[in-house]
Write a protein that holds these residues in place. Structure first.
Motif, PDB file in Angstrom:
ATOM      1  N   ALA A   1      -6.910  -1.240 -14.655  1.00 26.10           N
ATOM      2  CA  ALA A   1      -5.984  -0.449 -13.847  1.00 26.10           C
ATOM      3  C   ALA A   1      -6.669   0.040 -12.586  1.00 26.10           C
ATOM      4  O   ALA A   1      -6.082   0.009 -11.491  1.00 26.10           O
ATOM      5  CB  ALA A   1      -5.457   0.729 -14.664  1.00 26.10           C
ATOM      6  N   ARG A   2      -7.916   0.481 -12.714  1.00 28.67           N
ATOM      7  CA  ARG A   2      -8.661   0.948 -11.540  1.00 28.67           C
ATOM      8  C   ARG A   2      -8.857  -0.189 -10.543  1.00 28.67           C
ATOM      9  O   ARG A   2      -8.738  -0.005  -9.328  1.00 28.67           O
ATOM     10  CB  ARG A   2     -10.010   1.519 -11.955  1.00 28.67           C
ATOM     11  CG  ARG A   2     -10.755   2.220 -10.821  1.00 28.67           C
ATOM     12  CD  ARG A   2     -12.141   2.634 -11.242  1.00 28.67           C
ATOM     13  NE  ARG A   2     -13.007   1.487 -11.391  1.00 28.67           N
ATOM     14  CZ  ARG A   2     -13.632   0.869 -10.384  1.00 28.67           C
ATOM     15  NH1 ARG A   2     -13.463   1.291  -9.142  1.00 28.67           N
ATOM     16  NH2 ARG A   2     -14.420  -0.152 -10.596  1.00 28.67           N
ATOM     17  N   GLU A   3      -9.134  -1.387 -11.048  1.00 30.13           N
ATOM     18  CA  GLU A   3      -9.314  -2.536 -10.159  1.00 30.13           C
ATOM     19  C   GLU A   3      -8.018  -2.891  -9.437  1.00 30.13           C
ATOM     20  O   GLU A   3      -8.020  -3.241  -8.258  1.00 30.13           O
ATOM     21  CB  GLU A   3      -9.825  -3.734 -10.965  1.00 30.13           C
ATOM     22  CG  GLU A   3     -11.273  -3.571 -11.430  1.00 30.13           C
ATOM     23  CD  GLU A   3     -11.688  -4.634 -12.431  1.00 30.13           C
ATOM     24  OE1 GLU A   3     -10.898  -5.586 -12.640  1.00 30.13           O
ATOM     25  OE2 GLU A   3     -12.781  -4.508 -13.000  1.00 30.13           O
ATOM     26  N   ARG A   4      -6.897  -2.792 -10.144  1.00 25.83           N
ATOM     27  CA  ARG A   4      -5.600  -3.065  -9.511  1.00 25.83           C
ATOM     28  C   ARG A   4      -5.329  -2.057  -8.390  1.00 25.83           C
ATOM     29  O   ARG A   4      -4.869  -2.419  -7.308  1.00 25.83           O
ATOM     30  CB  ARG A   4      -4.474  -3.000 -10.544  1.00 25.83           C
ATOM     31  CG  ARG A   4      -4.459  -4.130 -11.539  1.00 25.83           C
ATOM     32  CD  ARG A   4      -3.261  -3.992 -12.465  1.00 25.83           C
ATOM     33  NE  ARG A   4      -2.015  -4.392 -11.805  1.00 25.83           N
ATOM     34  CZ  ARG A   4      -0.797  -4.095 -12.276  1.00 25.83           C
ATOM     35  NH1 ARG A   4      -0.661  -3.373 -13.384  1.00 25.83           N
ATOM     36  NH2 ARG A   4       0.287  -4.501 -11.637  1.00 25.83           N
ATOM     37  N   LEU A   5      -5.622  -0.785  -8.665  1.00 28.22           N
ATOM     38  CA  LEU A   5      -5.438   0.231  -7.628  1.00 28.22           C
ATOM     39  C   LEU A   5      -6.378  -0.020  -6.457  1.00 28.22           C
ATOM     40  O   LEU A   5      -6.007   0.181  -5.297  1.00 28.22           O
ATOM     41  CB  LEU A   5      -5.685   1.628  -8.218  1.00 28.22           C
ATOM     42  CG  LEU A   5      -4.612   2.189  -9.146  1.00 28.22           C
ATOM     43  CD1 LEU A   5      -5.099   3.466  -9.813  1.00 28.22           C
ATOM     44  CD2 LEU A   5      -3.313   2.463  -8.395  1.00 28.22           C
ATOM     45  N   ALA A   6      -7.597  -0.450  -6.762  1.00 23.73           N
ATOM     46  CA  ALA A   6      -8.579  -0.693  -5.698  1.00 23.73           C
ATOM     47  C   ALA A   6      -8.114  -1.797  -4.756  1.00 23.73           C
ATOM     48  O   ALA A   6      -8.369  -1.745  -3.544  1.00 23.73           O
ATOM     49  CB  ALA A   6      -9.928  -1.061  -6.312  1.00 23.73           C
ATOM     50  N   ARG A   7      -7.411  -2.815  -5.284  1.00 20.81           N
ATOM     51  CA  ARG A   7      -6.960  -3.927  -4.444  1.00 20.81           C
ATOM     52  C   ARG A   7      -5.972  -3.475  -3.380  1.00 20.81           C
ATOM     53  O   ARG A   7      -5.824  -4.140  -2.351  1.00 20.81           O
ATOM     54  CB  ARG A   7      -6.344  -5.026  -5.322  1.00 20.81           C
ATOM     55  CG  ARG A   7      -7.383  -5.883  -6.033  1.00 20.81           C
ATOM     56  CD  ARG A   7      -6.767  -7.190  -6.541  1.00 20.81           C
ATOM     57  NE  ARG A   7      -5.852  -6.971  -7.655  1.00 20.81           N
ATOM     58  CZ  ARG A   7      -6.214  -6.951  -8.935  1.00 20.81           C
ATOM     59  NH1 ARG A   7      -7.496  -7.140  -9.255  1.00 20.81           N
ATOM     60  NH2 ARG A   7      -5.327  -6.753  -9.887  1.00 20.81           N
ATOM     61  N   VAL A   8      -5.268  -2.380  -3.643  1.00 17.96           N
ATOM     62  CA  VAL A   8      -4.338  -1.867  -2.630  1.00 17.96           C
ATOM     63  C   VAL A   8      -4.862  -0.588  -1.979  1.00 17.96           C
ATOM     64  O   VAL A   8      -4.118   0.160  -1.362  1.00 17.96           O
ATOM     65  CB  VAL A   8      -2.937  -1.619  -3.239  1.00 17.96           C
ATOM     66  CG1 VAL A   8      -2.265  -2.926  -3.563  1.00 17.96           C
ATOM     67  CG2 VAL A   8      -3.009  -0.722  -4.463  1.00 17.96           C
TER      68      VAL A   8
ATOM     69  N   ASN B   1       0.815  -1.220   0.000  1.00 14.14           N
ATOM     70  CA  ASN B   1       0.000   0.000   0.000  1.00 14.14           C
ATOM     71  C   ASN B   1       0.843   1.263   0.000  1.00 14.14           C
ATOM     72  O   ASN B   1       0.604   2.200  -0.759  1.00 14.14           O
ATOM     73  CB  ASN B   1      -0.934  -0.024   1.218  1.00 14.14           C
ATOM     74  CG  ASN B   1      -1.849   1.177   1.280  1.00 14.14           C
ATOM     75  OD1 ASN B   1      -1.413   2.293   1.500  1.00 14.14           O
ATOM     76  ND2 ASN B   1      -3.138   0.939   1.079  1.00 14.14           N
ATOM     77  N   LEU B   2       1.850   1.301   0.851  1.00 13.83           N
ATOM     78  CA  LEU B   2       2.639   2.515   1.013  1.00 13.83           C
ATOM     79  C   LEU B   2       3.530   2.787  -0.208  1.00 13.83           C
ATOM     80  O   LEU B   2       3.728   3.940  -0.599  1.00 13.83           O
ATOM     81  CB  LEU B   2       3.489   2.416   2.279  1.00 13.83           C
ATOM     82  CG  LEU B   2       3.759   3.722   3.029  1.00 13.83           C
ATOM     83  CD1 LEU B   2       2.465   4.428   3.365  1.00 13.83           C
ATOM     84  CD2 LEU B   2       4.543   3.435   4.305  1.00 13.83           C
ATOM     85  N   VAL B   3       4.051   1.720  -0.795  1.00 12.37           N
ATOM     86  CA  VAL B   3       4.861   1.888  -2.011  1.00 12.37           C
ATOM     87  C   VAL B   3       4.008   2.485  -3.125  1.00 12.37           C
ATOM     88  O   VAL B   3       4.415   3.433  -3.813  1.00 12.37           O
ATOM     89  CB  VAL B   3       5.466   0.540  -2.464  1.00 12.37           C
ATOM     90  CG1 VAL B   3       6.078   0.672  -3.853  1.00 12.37           C
ATOM     91  CG2 VAL B   3       6.516   0.071  -1.478  1.00 12.37           C
ATOM     92  N   VAL B   4       2.804   1.926  -3.300  1.00 10.55           N
ATOM     93  CA  VAL B   4       1.903   2.456  -4.332  1.00 10.55           C
ATOM     94  C   VAL B   4       1.552   3.901  -4.031  1.00 10.55           C
ATOM     95  O   VAL B   4       1.525   4.751  -4.930  1.00 10.55           O
ATOM     96  CB  VAL B   4       0.630   1.585  -4.440  1.00 10.55           C
ATOM     97  CG1 VAL B   4      -0.358   2.203  -5.428  1.00 10.55           C
ATOM     98  CG2 VAL B   4       0.982   0.172  -4.872  1.00 10.55           C
TER      99      VAL B   4
END
Length: 920
Positions: A367-374, A335-338
């Motif tokens: 891409a939105r789903e990938r961001l949502a996972r974190v 989470n923090l790296v992203v």
């Protein structure tokens, strides 16, 4: 019977012939048939499509036509009951628990409501409050980047995206710390202090950790290599490893465990062994920490994962790092790296919009789903991205895609209304009318009544003009009429009814541009060019906009007044340097080049003389044009950029003024100048103490007029006690000793006189104002009038203001001020004149309302204020109307007005007192 005739009117072929959708070229490109854009010089030869005004006209562009004018659909939320909506929002803000993400999102809702007012200070206030109440890292990262772009720090030379401004709410490092902090918006952060520790790497040699006397009791084999470890320390990294090494698995009985298939290298496993004993990562390379992160995920080592996440996040310093590490962060759900990578990308806006490598992380649904996972896909994120994209280009594919992602994130009613309306506006600009209609309809269903205007416009573009007319007529009959409703209906009306709708629109909201533009162009079509100029002058007199300036320049070209046309084009380019004129076909600079051959050429000395002349007669528009010409000859002159910013602030063009200030700072060649302009930027963005610090540092480097003036201005911006007043006087006197020109010294003398009046030193004040008038600082008449008034010489005060009115071109404020020095009847005349010249000035409405209230005409008093509040919801007017309601016993309305006013300024003491009194 009237309705039947109206239907027949809309069926006529003539009306449809005016619709761009019925032309062979379609859309905006149809405008080209009215104008010949391929111009190489001013020639007397007339193109075949040129509508002639007179045989002597040298205008190869043709005339503007009413057929091509359209009212603007505002892409922001625009409630019909603005006051009621603000009051409801304030109540929700008050009942929301402090320091919560819910309150943070309420502040963003407030931001979206206030955007239609166009006040940058109010918008910054909302964003700061949102950041102040944000607790999660994601929200902090987005909001700190949003605050940065609101200040447009990307335009400051020598400032990188990850630089900290010194304020904790903007600090990129503070944004990566989770949790709520009770910080003031002015609190400074400590990130600039060096907290780095000296790491003694000599204690770590290979697989050994000197100073720790524990014996290894298990080995992990990777290929031919064997890494010796302490079993209980490795087991302590996670429950999974503990079960493996001390549970019923075979590994618990083994001294040598094969880790060849685990996916970690020898160096990585050695690092894991060292971490198990030291819990430190700062002496490992990023590649090794990435391996440890993957290892931590595989074996559920939460503490190690958090440590790796935080360590890698601290290493992200530029776009290159961000693009590499975000992939690992997304894959390993770090989470923090992203967050750290996103922060770099967001703080690089708007330039990162044009980087496809960046946009791939935001644009596709996957891409939105990938961001949502974190935990990094939110309405907040896509709202920020889409607003920046819309400012860059309303019609780009990136804008469309980001708005689509925003729609997927919208959950609340206001969010759905906002994104549907903005999608409608973008699709309308892209000429995708059917889809635009569906979006506007969705926004209207979500409660945004203003989107009905978008539905009507989309219908009109599809050839359904009568349907659009009926829709707007129905809206007017079902709601309390608002100016934009009549403006929109006028677009679908014809003849006398159209003119009446435009007249009503201007009466209800005199700030709407379209009615003035339409009436002006209609007069041009009737060959009444001077009347057209007078009509467009009405709106330019109090609301400077590029499209109105362009239109007036066009009119001046028609009558061959090239000097006035050139003036307006220069001012237009000051507001928007990249503006394309005549329906986007001609650059302003190209037109300036053509017109320059038709007017008298001035050297820099001539320009200074002209600037003095225009400044002295308070011709702010003329002064801006002269400065634009001077900057064309000397673009690096920071002092001229600064003068430009002062004029733009006077004209309420805050965005352009701040751009000029940034350019002044960028073009400064000395450190003391840079500090002064940075001080003004900080002052204008609400950071008073930092601005004062810049002024004092500048004075230490070099005593200059501007540094002393800045310091005095900041110190005087509060209620001064006698001691403070004396100090400010001394600073202004020091400023006047420094070299400067008459324009600035006149301002300093004017300010000095004002402080003397506040201190009761009227003779000294009069001397200051007289000296200012001697160097043509015409505004000093107002100060001198105040001195006469303090001496009970009302006629002299009145006469002094009359001199100002006679000299000043922009004299609405002069009429307003003169009203204080005459009897009630004359005061009413002056205030009515001030309102006619500038309907945005609030004092005349408040004065007239107070007089009506004194005459016990309570209803009329409230109506006077309501009329102005409907198009300018001003704090002072809301407070006064609340006081009227309280005196009338209407406490419900009084409370609502107080709540709306406090939504604009939650710390306004008088309103808070009234609110508490009415509530109790």
């Amino acid at each position: 019977m009237h309705g039947l005739k109206l239907v027949e009117r809309f069926k006529s072929t003539q009306v449809h012939a005016l619709s761009p959708s019925d032309t062979t070229t379609g859309g905006k490109s149809s405008r080209g048939k009215f104008i010949n854009y391929k111009i190489k010089s001013f020639s007397k030869s007339k193109p075949s499509n040129w509508v002639s005004v007179s045989e002597s006209t040298h205008l190869p562009y043709g005339l503007p036509t009413t057929d091509l004018l359209e009212p603007f659909i505002d892409p922001h939320l625009k409630p019909v009951d603005f006051v009621g909506t603000l009051a409801d929002l304030y109540r929700r803000l008050q009942t929301c628990s402090a320091q919560s993400n819910d309150k943070s999102m309420l502040c963003i809702e407030q931001y979206s409501l206030l955007r239609s007012l166009g006040d940058p200070k109010l918008l910054r206030q909302c964003l700061r409050a949102a950041r102040q109440n944000a607790g999660d890292v994601h929200s902090k990262v987005v909001l700190s980047a949003w605050l940065r772009i609101e200040r447009r720090e990307d335009e400051l030379v020598g400032v990188s995206a990850m630089d900290c401004s010194g304020h904790i709410l903007d600090c990129p490092k503070a944004a990566l710390v989770s949790g709520y902090a009770f910080n003031s918006i002015h609190d400074n952060c400590q990130c600039l202090k060096d907290h780095s520790e000296v790491i003694d790497t000599s204690m770590f040699i290979g697989n050994e950790c000197l100073g720790l006397n524990e014996d290894s009791d298990v080995s992990f084999c990777i290929g031919n290599e064997e890494i010796k470890c302490i079993r209980y320390r490795i087991a302590a990294l996670s429950r999974v490893l503990n079960v493996m090494l001390f549970g019923s698995f075979l590994e618990s009985k083994m001294d040598r465990i094969d880790f060849s298939q685990i996916g970690i290298s020898v160096k990585g496993m050695r690092a894991a062994e060292v971490y198990s004993r030291t819990r430190r990562l700062d002496f490992f390379s990023p590649e090794i920490v990435l391996e440890l992160l993957s290892f931590a995920n595989r074996f559920c080592c939460e503490e190690m994962k958090s440590a790796c996440d935080a360590h890698l996040a601290s290493l992200v310093g530029n776009m290159e790092d961000a693009l590499v590490l975000i992939e690992f962060g997304l894959e390993e759900t770090a989470n923090l790296v992203v967050a750290s990578c996103l922060q770099v990308m967001l703080r690089e806006l708007p330039s990162s919009l044009y980087n496809w490598k960046v946009m791939k992380f935001f644009c596709s649904p996957e891409a939105r789903e990938r961001l949502a996972r974190v935990g990094h896909a939110s309405f907040l994120l896509y709202y920020f991205l889409s607003q920046v994209a819309m400012e860059e280009s309303m019609v780009s594919n990136i804008t469309m895609i980001l708005l689509e992602r925003l729609r997927e994130c919208a959950t609340e009613r206001w969010q759905k209304a906002l994104v549907s309306h903005q999608l409608g506006c973008v699709l309308l600009e892209r000429e995708e009318y059917k889809d635009a209609q569906h979006c506007f309809e969705a926004a209207a269903v979500a409660g945004h009544v203003y989107s009905t205007a978008g539905v009507a416009r989309a219908k009109h573009k599809q050839g359904q003009q009568y349907s659009a007319y009926k829709l707007m007529s129905s809206l007017i009959s079902e709601n309390k009429p608002v100016g934009w409703m009549y403006q929109e209906r006028s677009f679908y009306n014809v003849g006398r009814e159209k003119i009446l709708d435009l007249k009503t629109a201007s009466e209800l909201d005199p700030t709407l541009l379209f009615p003035y533009k339409y009436r002006a162009v209609a007069k041009v079509e009737e060959k009444q060019i001077r009347e057209a100029i007078l009509e467009i002058d009405k709106i330019i007199g109090f609301k400077l906009s590029p499209d109105c300036l362009e239109l007036r320049a066009w009119f001046f070209l028609i009558v061959e007044d090239y000097e006035s046309a050139l003036r307006d084009i220069r001012v237009l380019l000051t507001l928007e340097p990249n503006y394309m004129m005549f329906h986007g076909k001609v650059t302003g600079d190209y037109l300036i080049g053509l017109l320059s051959h038709r007017v008298q050429q001035w050297n820099q000395a001539d320009c200074w003389m002209q600037l003095y002349q225009r400044w002295s007669c308070i011709d702010d528009i003329g002064s801006l044009a002269i400065i634009h010409q001077m900057l064309a000859n000397d673009p690096g002159k920071s002092l001229l950029r600064f003068r430009q910013s002062l004029l733009l602030l006077r004209l309420n063009c805050q965005k352009a003024a701040m751009r000029s200030l940034r350019l002044a700072r960028n073009h400064s060649i000395s450190e003391h100048e840079i500090l002064v302009y940075e001080g003004w930027i900080l002052y204008d963005t609400g950071h008073r103490e930092e601005a004062l610090s810049r002024a004092e540092k500048s004075i230490l480097l070099q005593r200059s007029f501007e540094a002393f003036f800045l310091k005095a201005f900041i110190l005087a911006d509060k209620s001064l006690d006698p001691e403070s007043s004396s100090y400010v006087v001394q600073i202004l006197k020091e400023a006047l000793k420094c070299p400067s020109d008459g324009l600035r010294k006149g301002q300093a003398l004017n300010n000095l006189g004002s402080i003397y009046v506040d201190c009761g030193k009227l003779d000294l004040a009069a001397d200051c104002y007289m000296n200012a008038l001697d160097i043509k600082h015409t505004r000093a008449h107002q100060g001198l009038a105040r001195v006469y008034h303090q001496k009970n010489q009302r006629q002299a005060a009145y006469d002094e203001m009359t001199k100002l009115i006679e000299k000043a071109q922009n004299n609405a404020s002069a009429y307003e001020k003169r009203s204080e020095y005459c009897d009630q009847e004359m005061a009413k005349f002056d205030l009515d004149t001030a309102t006619q010249l500038d309907p945005l000035r609030t004092y005349p409405y408040r004065y007239r309302a107070a007089v009506l209230m004194d005459d016990q005409k309570e209803t009329e008093a409230v109506e006077e204020l309501t009329k102005a509040i409907s198009f300018k919801p001003d704090l002072q007017m809301l407070h006064l109307r609340a006081a009227f309601y309280e005196s009338m016993g209407n406490l419900t309305s009084a409370l609502q007005d107080c709540q709306a006013a406090l939504c604009l300024d939650p710390d306004h003491k008088e309103t808070l007192d009234l609110y508490n009194r009415a509530r109790d």
